[in-house]
Design an enzyme around this catalytic site. Structure first.
Site, PDB file in Angstrom:
ATOM      1  N   GLU A  90      -8.436  -1.020 -14.718  1.00 35.10           N
ATOM      2  CA  GLU A  90      -7.361  -1.811 -14.871  1.00 35.10           C
ATOM      3  C   GLU A  90      -7.211  -2.452 -16.304  1.00 35.10           C
ATOM      4  O   GLU A  90      -6.193  -2.433 -16.746  1.00 35.10           O
ATOM      5  CB  GLU A  90      -6.965  -2.854 -13.828  1.00 35.10           C
ATOM      6  CG  GLU A  90      -6.628  -2.491 -12.358  1.00 35.10           C
ATOM      7  CD  GLU A  90      -8.005  -2.016 -11.805  1.00 35.10           C
ATOM      8  OE1 GLU A  90      -7.906  -1.377 -10.679  1.00 35.10           O
ATOM      9  OE2 GLU A  90      -9.368  -2.260 -12.331  1.00 35.10           O
ATOM     10  N   PHE A 115      -5.330  -6.347  -8.508  1.00 36.11           N
ATOM     11  CA  PHE A 115      -6.067  -5.945  -9.694  1.00 36.11           C
ATOM     12  C   PHE A 115      -5.301  -6.365 -11.159  1.00 36.11           C
ATOM     13  O   PHE A 115      -5.975  -6.517 -12.019  1.00 36.11           O
ATOM     14  CB  PHE A 115      -6.215  -4.608  -9.536  1.00 36.11           C
ATOM     15  CG  PHE A 115      -6.903  -4.158  -8.332  1.00 36.11           C
ATOM     16  CD1 PHE A 115      -7.724  -4.882  -7.619  1.00 36.11           C
ATOM     17  CD2 PHE A 115      -6.478  -2.855  -7.684  1.00 36.11           C
ATOM     18  CE1 PHE A 115      -8.333  -4.615  -6.437  1.00 36.11           C
ATOM     19  CE2 PHE A 115      -6.950  -2.389  -6.387  1.00 36.11           C
ATOM     20  CZ  PHE A 115      -8.020  -3.276  -5.786  1.00 36.11           C
ATOM     21  N   ARG A 198       7.290  -0.610  -2.620  1.00 34.04           N
ATOM     22  CA  ARG A 198       7.206   0.799  -2.863  1.00 34.04           C
ATOM     23  C   ARG A 198       7.237   1.493  -1.507  1.00 34.04           C
ATOM     24  O   ARG A 198       7.539   0.907  -0.463  1.00 34.04           O
ATOM     25  CB  ARG A 198       5.714   0.935  -3.221  1.00 34.04           C
ATOM     26  CG  ARG A 198       4.725   0.477  -2.229  1.00 34.04           C
ATOM     27  CD  ARG A 198       3.419   1.273  -2.056  1.00 34.04           C
ATOM     28  NE  ARG A 198       2.733   0.904  -0.772  1.00 34.04           N
ATOM     29  CZ  ARG A 198       1.421   0.903  -0.560  1.00 34.04           C
ATOM     30  NH1 ARG A 198       0.813   1.379  -1.442  1.00 34.04           N
ATOM     31  NH2 ARG A 198       0.927   0.704   0.546  1.00 34.04           N
TER      32      ARG A 198
END
Length: 346
Positions: A90, A115, A198
């Protein structure tokens, strides 16, 4: 990340898990946040980004091994030459996105919220925010949108990022918001962070006279008895609760939606709270450092003494389990909102 990749991230673990793992339990842990009867749109972020990529050749997509689980796979299929798989790195992804932005590209980088915030903060701050580069971090699983426990529940992501200068923070309520935020983020100076909804994403704001605007809070539903300032998926829950309160209890709840958490529209929110109505905030985030404290700070700065009742996650690490059960337990379900409003009005 594809389903065949071996990794410790929650969704891939589910897809690669032994057959003995109960499928029903796994599905419940990553269940859709849509309440029964609320229509959904599949992968609105991915489709909006792919459409933006058609119009603007500068748009590029990056992901840290989570393409399928952040809806970035839609963009990857449409524009493979502008899609970059960065692996489980990341910090590298954010640094690469900053480099792309520095040479005139418009990067959108996806990972999970935990993250993006816990691992890559310094890179977002110094590589993107300090030079005011248009790096767009789109982060899935914000707050309590997964049942996989503290390693994947980003209950404090807004609190981590609110103090970063020049960072715009979006908390969309539904697919309509997500679709509008993508081109808006690309047009801004400086970096953005979006708390991504999502997969099968609820679509509810099109029932109302609502239009997304960067930095603007909107009164989506008026009401004379109580007012709730909400963001993210809790705006959906607040609107559904308002319907129940009106139909079953003759209580009219006003819903003020804050799709942009930073910069925060203090003027609109304070004007709605500075009345004799009972007031609430509702957020898919810990009550520490998020919407509730943002609203409280705005009231104090203006010398307004007003009690605000927070609906949000507790200041603790949350349990793992089936997502609907967790929403009931921690007070984010529609019925929980109804109960909190009625309790305060008694």
């Amino acid at each position: 990340m594809t389903a065949t990749t071996t990794t410790t991230t929650a969704d891939a673990t589910t897809s690669a898990a032994p057959e003995a793992v109960p499928v029903k339990r796994s599905a419940a842990m990553i269940a859709s946040i849509a309440d029964p009867g609320v229509p959904t749109t599949s992968a609105p972020f991915g489709h909006a980004l792919a459409a933006l990529g058609e119009r603007d050749q500068r748009v590029v997509g990056l992901t840290a091994d989570l393409s399928k689980y952040t809806d970035m796979h839609v963009f990857a299929a449409a524009h493979p030459e502008r899609y970059f798989e960065m692996g489980m790195a990341e910090q590298l992804m954010v640094g690469a996105a900053a480099g792309m932005a520095a040479v005139g590209l418009v990067p959108f980088a996806t990972t999970y919220s935990v993250f993006a915030t816990r691992r890559a903060y310094d890179f977002l701050c110094l590589d993107a925010a300090e030079p005011r580069l248009n790096v767009n971090i789109v982060a899935a699983l914000p707050g309590l949108t997964t049942g996989y426990g503290p390693s994947h529940q980003a209950t404090e992501d807004v609190a981590i990022l609110r103090g970063m200068p020049d960072l715009t923070i979006f908390d969309p309520a539904d697919a309509l918001d997500v679709e509008a935020i993508v081109p808006a983020a690309a047009a801004l100076e400086g970096p953005t962070y979006t708390r991504l909804l999502r997969g099968q994403v609820p679509r509810i704001l099109d029932r109302y006279d609502y239009t997304f605007e960067v930095g603007k809070a909107k009164v989506v539903r008026p009401g004379d008895d109580a007012v709730i300032v909400s963001s993210g998926l809790m705006t959906m829950r607040a609107l559904l609760a308002a319907d129940t309160l009106s139909a079953d209890h003759s209580v009219e709840l006003s819903v003020v939606h804050c799709a942009t958490l930073k910069p925060f529209d203090e003027a609109t929110v304070v004007a709605q709270l500075d009345t004799d109505r009972t007031a609430f905030t509702a957020e898919n985030h810990t009550v520490v450092g998020g919407l509730f404290e943002t609203v409280a700070g705005a009231l104090v700065r203006r010398g307004i003494a007003k009690q605000v009742n927070p609906i949000g996650l507790p200041d603790e690490f949350l349990d793992a389990g089936a997502l609907p059960t967790l929403h009931d337990k921690y007070g984010l379900s529609t019925q929980s909102v109804v109960d909190r409003v009625l309790g305060a009005l008694r």
